[in-house]
Scaffold this active site. Sequence first.
Site, PDB file in Angstrom:
ATOM      1  N   LYS A  43       0.812  -1.215   0.000  1.00 17.20           N
ATOM      2  CA  LYS A  43       0.000   0.000   0.000  1.00 17.20           C
ATOM      3  C   LYS A  43       0.848   1.268   0.000  1.00 17.20           C
ATOM      4  O   LYS A  43       0.339   2.348  -0.317  1.00 17.20           O
ATOM      5  CB  LYS A  43      -0.962   0.010   1.190  1.00 17.20           C
ATOM      6  CG  LYS A  43      -0.369   0.325   2.542  1.00 17.20           C
ATOM      7  CD  LYS A  43      -1.438   0.235   3.623  1.00 17.20           C
ATOM      8  CE  LYS A  43      -0.904   0.570   5.006  1.00 17.20           C
ATOM      9  NZ  LYS A  43      -0.637   2.009   5.179  1.00 17.20           N
ATOM     10  N   ASP A  44       2.122   1.161   0.325  1.00 23.13           N
ATOM     11  CA  ASP A  44       3.009   2.323   0.327  1.00 23.13           C
ATOM     12  C   ASP A  44       3.812   2.456  -0.957  1.00 23.13           C
ATOM     13  O   ASP A  44       4.584   3.400  -1.104  1.00 23.13           O
ATOM     14  CB  ASP A  44       3.999   2.229   1.502  1.00 23.13           C
ATOM     15  CG  ASP A  44       3.306   2.268   2.850  1.00 23.13           C
ATOM     16  OD1 ASP A  44       2.296   2.975   2.969  1.00 23.13           O
ATOM     17  OD2 ASP A  44       3.769   1.585   3.772  1.00 23.13           O
ATOM     18  N   ARG A  82      -7.282   9.075   3.920  1.00 19.35           N
ATOM     19  CA  ARG A  82      -8.431   8.186   3.691  1.00 19.35           C
ATOM     20  C   ARG A  82      -9.167   7.903   4.992  1.00 19.35           C
ATOM     21  O   ARG A  82     -10.391   8.004   5.069  1.00 19.35           O
ATOM     22  CB  ARG A  82      -7.954   6.855   3.074  1.00 19.35           C
ATOM     23  CG  ARG A  82      -9.056   5.785   3.044  1.00 19.35           C
ATOM     24  CD  ARG A  82      -8.509   4.442   2.578  1.00 19.35           C
ATOM     25  NE  ARG A  82      -7.449   3.926   3.418  1.00 19.35           N
ATOM     26  CZ  ARG A  82      -7.635   3.260   4.549  1.00 19.35           C
ATOM     27  NH1 ARG A  82      -8.857   3.064   5.019  1.00 19.35           N
ATOM     28  NH2 ARG A  82      -6.609   2.806   5.243  1.00 19.35           N
ATOM     29  N   ARG A  83      -8.408   7.547   6.014  1.00 19.77           N
ATOM     30  CA  ARG A  83      -9.045   7.246   7.302  1.00 19.77           C
ATOM     31  C   ARG A  83      -9.703   8.481   7.909  1.00 19.77           C
ATOM     32  O   ARG A  83     -10.761   8.378   8.537  1.00 19.77           O
ATOM     33  CB  ARG A  83      -8.015   6.649   8.264  1.00 19.77           C
ATOM     34  CG  ARG A  83      -7.538   5.250   7.866  1.00 19.77           C
ATOM     35  CD  ARG A  83      -6.340   4.820   8.685  1.00 19.77           C
ATOM     36  NE  ARG A  83      -5.903   3.470   8.339  1.00 19.77           N
ATOM     37  CZ  ARG A  83      -4.685   3.008   8.548  1.00 19.77           C
ATOM     38  NH1 ARG A  83      -3.764   3.788   9.112  1.00 19.77           N
ATOM     39  NH2 ARG A  83      -4.360   1.761   8.209  1.00 19.77           N
ATOM     40  N   CYS A 141      -0.800   7.199  -3.211  1.00 22.59           N
ATOM     41  CA  CYS A 141      -1.302   6.233  -2.236  1.00 22.59           C
ATOM     42  C   CYS A 141      -1.807   6.879  -0.952  1.00 22.59           C
ATOM     43  O   CYS A 141      -2.174   6.174  -0.013  1.00 22.59           O
ATOM     44  CB  CYS A 141      -0.258   5.157  -1.942  1.00 22.59           C
ATOM     45  SG  CYS A 141       1.421   5.747  -1.716  1.00 22.59           S
ATOM     46  N   ARG A 152       1.783  10.770  13.720  1.00 23.40           N
ATOM     47  CA  ARG A 152       2.832  10.055  13.016  1.00 23.40           C
ATOM     48  C   ARG A 152       3.463   9.078  13.989  1.00 23.40           C
ATOM     49  O   ARG A 152       3.171   9.073  15.165  1.00 23.40           O
ATOM     50  CB  ARG A 152       3.903  11.027  12.501  1.00 23.40           C
ATOM     51  CG  ARG A 152       3.495  11.883  11.322  1.00 23.40           C
ATOM     52  CD  ARG A 152       3.256  11.083  10.046  1.00 23.40           C
ATOM     53  NE  ARG A 152       4.302  10.110   9.785  1.00 23.40           N
ATOM     54  CZ  ARG A 152       5.475  10.375   9.214  1.00 23.40           C
ATOM     55  NH1 ARG A 152       5.754  11.608   8.848  1.00 23.40           N
ATOM     56  NH2 ARG A 152       6.354   9.430   9.002  1.00 23.40           N
ATOM     57  N   ARG A 162       2.052   5.126  18.164  1.00 21.38           N
ATOM     58  CA  ARG A 162       0.637   5.448  17.960  1.00 21.38           C
ATOM     59  C   ARG A 162      -0.228   4.851  19.068  1.00 21.38           C
ATOM     60  O   ARG A 162      -1.156   5.493  19.562  1.00 21.38           O
ATOM     61  CB  ARG A 162       0.189   4.960  16.586  1.00 21.38           C
ATOM     62  CG  ARG A 162       0.948   5.630  15.445  1.00 21.38           C
ATOM     63  CD  ARG A 162       0.411   5.241  14.098  1.00 21.38           C
ATOM     64  NE  ARG A 162       1.319   5.670  13.027  1.00 21.38           N
ATOM     65  CZ  ARG A 162       0.955   5.902  11.783  1.00 21.38           C
ATOM     66  NH1 ARG A 162      -0.305   5.759  11.426  1.00 21.38           N
ATOM     67  NH2 ARG A 162       1.832   6.271  10.881  1.00 21.38           N
TER      68      ARG A 162
END
Length: 329
Positions: free
Chosen positions: A85-86, A133-134, A247, A151, A157
């Site tokens: 995805k990255d 997106r989130r 992305c 980040r 996180r």
Amino acid sequence: MNAPITQTPIRVGTRGSALAMAQTTAIANRLGAAAGVPVEIVPITTHGDTSRESLSSLGGTGVFASALRESLLAGDCDVIVHSLKDLPTGAHPGLVIGATPKRADARDVLCARDGLTLATLPEGAKVGTGSPRRVAQLRRLRPDLTVVDIRGNVDTRLAFVTDGELDAVVLAAAGLGRLGRLDAVATDFLDLSAWPTAPGQGALAIEVRDGKLDRALTAALAAVNHSTTQAVTTAERLVLAGLEAGCAAPIGATAEIDDGLLFLTATVYRPDGTEQLTASHAATPESHGLADLLEAARDVAERVVAELLAKGAANLAPLGMTSSEGGTS
């Protein structure tokens, strides 16, 4: 007495984060076993790992991939492992994806205090994420929440929650699973039908230099490649390519093969979550062979992209974004 034959190891480049090292070590061990040679892990520091800037300001799709690719092209390693995805959708000169291993869980998960779920978070609760997106999805489903840009690696996180600074964070199930943390911290698995994730999420990509490879490495790549994963992630990523989106664009896509059909659904969100556009199509591969699966992926992605553009996706979201979703979490 004959001297023992020294086998040249396969050098596997990776980011140095705990998650990247965990997922790369698993892939490296599979490659080594398939090739019958030792493996060597080569940690590589990327700008995305050291920068504290927000993802939207880092600039440049593949901020987590560029240093890895430079090391591979320089011959410092033989293969590199990315979170798919990255990885930018465009081809990189001199490099190709040599294998796509079987995909893990593609879902996002909420990790919240007190076992809370997305539905039960109190009004005004603070939820952290570094993904546009989130952000759009949270604002779409729970506009009453306070979304905080964060980040850092997985532990950083999660610490926002355990330290009480945030009520919850949204992370990828696959990353937590590879770290052995999923059952301990996830409080709500977000269903793909209502919460589609980033194209390629949950999958890894093994990138190699273009051209003739060592015979043992070639055999090892073929052994770890998973054709179904390659086909469905290709379909998802072709949505990004067709929309000319990076992305980090607020786009979710889910592809699957079921009952002989390749299904693809993609959703484009307005960044503030107030609107979304969705397109779904299916294609029938002529066979289960990789070439036919990839042809079906291209066909279905082309139709999904055409419908989204016809509906006005380019006016809904800032397509052409170039920053990354933010590592493998």
